[in-house]
Design an enzyme around this catalytic site. Structure first.
Site, PDB file in Angstrom:
ATOM      1  N   SER A  69       0.815  -1.214   0.000  1.00  0.00           N
ATOM      2  CA  SER A  69       0.000   0.000   0.000  1.00  0.00           C
ATOM      3  C   SER A  69       0.852   1.268   0.000  1.00  0.00           C
ATOM      4  O   SER A  69       2.016   1.260   0.417  1.00  0.00           O
ATOM      5  CB  SER A  69      -0.921   0.005   1.218  1.00  0.00           C
ATOM      6  OG  SER A  69      -1.668  -1.182   1.260  1.00  0.00           O
TER       7      SER A  69
HETATM    8  N1  SAM Z   1      -0.302  -5.275   4.066  1.00  0.00           N
HETATM    9  C1  SAM Z   1       0.394  -5.602   2.854  1.00  0.00           C
HETATM   10  C2  SAM Z   1       1.774  -5.035   2.798  1.00  0.00           C
HETATM   11  O1  SAM Z   1       2.189  -4.345   3.733  1.00  0.00           O
HETATM   12  O2  SAM Z   1       2.469  -5.330   1.814  1.00  0.00           O
HETATM   13  C3  SAM Z   1      -0.373  -5.215   1.611  1.00  0.00           C
HETATM   14  C4  SAM Z   1      -1.554  -6.089   1.426  1.00  0.00           C
HETATM   15  S1  SAM Z   1      -2.176  -6.257  -0.205  1.00  0.00           S
HETATM   16  C5  SAM Z   1      -2.890  -4.685  -0.512  1.00  0.00           C
HETATM   17  C6  SAM Z   1      -3.553  -7.329   0.199  1.00  0.00           C
HETATM   18  C7  SAM Z   1      -3.148  -8.718   0.599  1.00  0.00           C
HETATM   19  O3  SAM Z   1      -4.273  -9.385   1.138  1.00  0.00           O
HETATM   20  C8  SAM Z   1      -2.654  -9.562  -0.578  1.00  0.00           C
HETATM   21  O4  SAM Z   1      -1.394 -10.068  -0.298  1.00  0.00           O
HETATM   22  C9  SAM Z   1      -3.706 -10.668  -0.655  1.00  0.00           C
HETATM   23  O5  SAM Z   1      -3.193 -11.899  -1.094  1.00  0.00           O
HETATM   24  C10 SAM Z   1      -4.183 -10.735   0.780  1.00  0.00           C
HETATM   25  N2  SAM Z   1      -5.493 -11.349   0.986  1.00  0.00           N
HETATM   26  C11 SAM Z   1      -6.624 -11.219   0.247  1.00  0.00           C
HETATM   27  N3  SAM Z   1      -7.626 -11.947   0.801  1.00  0.00           N
HETATM   28  C12 SAM Z   1      -7.114 -12.541   1.911  1.00  0.00           C
HETATM   29  C13 SAM Z   1      -7.649 -13.413   2.912  1.00  0.00           C
HETATM   30  N4  SAM Z   1      -8.896 -13.845   2.893  1.00  0.00           N
HETATM   31  N5  SAM Z   1      -6.827 -13.810   3.914  1.00  0.00           N
HETATM   32  C14 SAM Z   1      -5.536 -13.399   3.954  1.00  0.00           C
HETATM   33  N6  SAM Z   1      -4.972 -12.595   3.039  1.00  0.00           N
HETATM   34  C15 SAM Z   1      -5.754 -12.157   2.028  1.00  0.00           C
END
Ligand code: SAM
Length: 225
Positions: A69
């Site tokens: 993000s």
């Molecule tokens: N917080 C992260 C960082 O600092 O890099 C950025 C997160 S990215 C915008 C969103 C993440 O959520 C992705 O890696 C995606 O695979 C994960 N995601 C989506 N649905 C999910 C779920 N049900 N459980 C766990 N992770 C999930």
């Protein structure tokens, strides 16, 4: 200088500038958040081809169609959690591990859950290499929370949810705070939910755009693993 020639001193300067121009100037006031953002080497959490842009005012790709993000959004969400040295935090959506590192700088213990095995492993290795011993990376469906370590004083969801997943509400400690983007795949509002007994007052604070939260209490998967 070619972007590929940037060294640690250059990155530290870019980081200081990011904190000043993107965070402090836009109203991030929590000293612990600002310190963490100035300390954590964001450039280590992205691939080499985009490393030169690690401190730019934007999200960046981290593989598998996912993103790290924008720094401002990381800082604002962290500030909204009102963390302190005693806080136990759950993050849903580990991604690169960057947000988890910021949380770990301020809070006591961080559990972070990621649905993609590759990202979970990469983040686990990097966080360990950077010396974080208070972050635990788990692979799984974070829409169900992580009941085995609940309750949490703070829960942060870093992917866009269609609604607030009930298990996350239930895993909040009394007085705990949940910060989550809620909306469709194109735009969402950052929602803050607080637990007061069986009542969960909430407010929306900021328009954001995240990749979807995919899982049992989130969006269905779209032709991917
Ligand atoms: N917080 C992260 C960082 O600092 O890099 C950025 C997160 S990215 C915008 C969103 C993440 O959520 C992705 O890696 C995606 O695979 C994960 N995601 C989506 N649905 C999910 C779920 N049900 N459980 C766990 N992770 C999930």
């Amino acid at each position: 200088m070619a972007p590929t020639e940037l060294d640690e001193r250059d990155f530290a300067n870019l980081r200081r500038h990011m904190v000043e121009s993107q965070l402090r100037r836009r109203g991030i006031g929590d000293a612990r958040v600002l310190q963490a953002m100035e300390k954590v080497p964001r450039h280590r959490f992205v691939g080499e081809t985009v490393r030169w842009a690690a401190y730019d005012d934007e999200p960046l790709p981290i593989g598998l169609g996912q993103t790290i993000s924008q720094p401002y959004v990381v800082a604002r969400m962290t500030e909204l959690l009102e963390l302190n040295r005693e806080t136990r935090v759950l993050e849903v959506g580990t991604g690169s591990g960057y947000q988890a590192a910021i949380l770990a700088e301020i809070a006591a213990e961080v559990w972070t859950i990621e649905r993609h095995q590759v990202l979970a492993e990469r983040a686990r290795e990097l966080l360990a290499a950077l010396g974080y011993t208070n972050v635990h990376v788990v692979r799984g469906d974070g829409t169900l929370g992580l009941p085995e370590h609940a309750p949490y004083d703070a829960i942060i969801v870093t992917a866009a949810a269609p609604q607030v997943p009930a298990p996350l509400r239930e895993q909040l400690a009394e007085g705990g705070r949940l910060v989550i983007p809620v909306g469709d795949e194109f735009s969402q509002l950052l929602r803050v939910v607080v637990r007061r007994g069986d009542v969960f007052p909430e407010r929306d604070v900021l328009g954001v755009r995240f990749v979807p939260l995919v899982g049992e209490q989130g969006y269905p998967p779209r032709g991917e693993t």
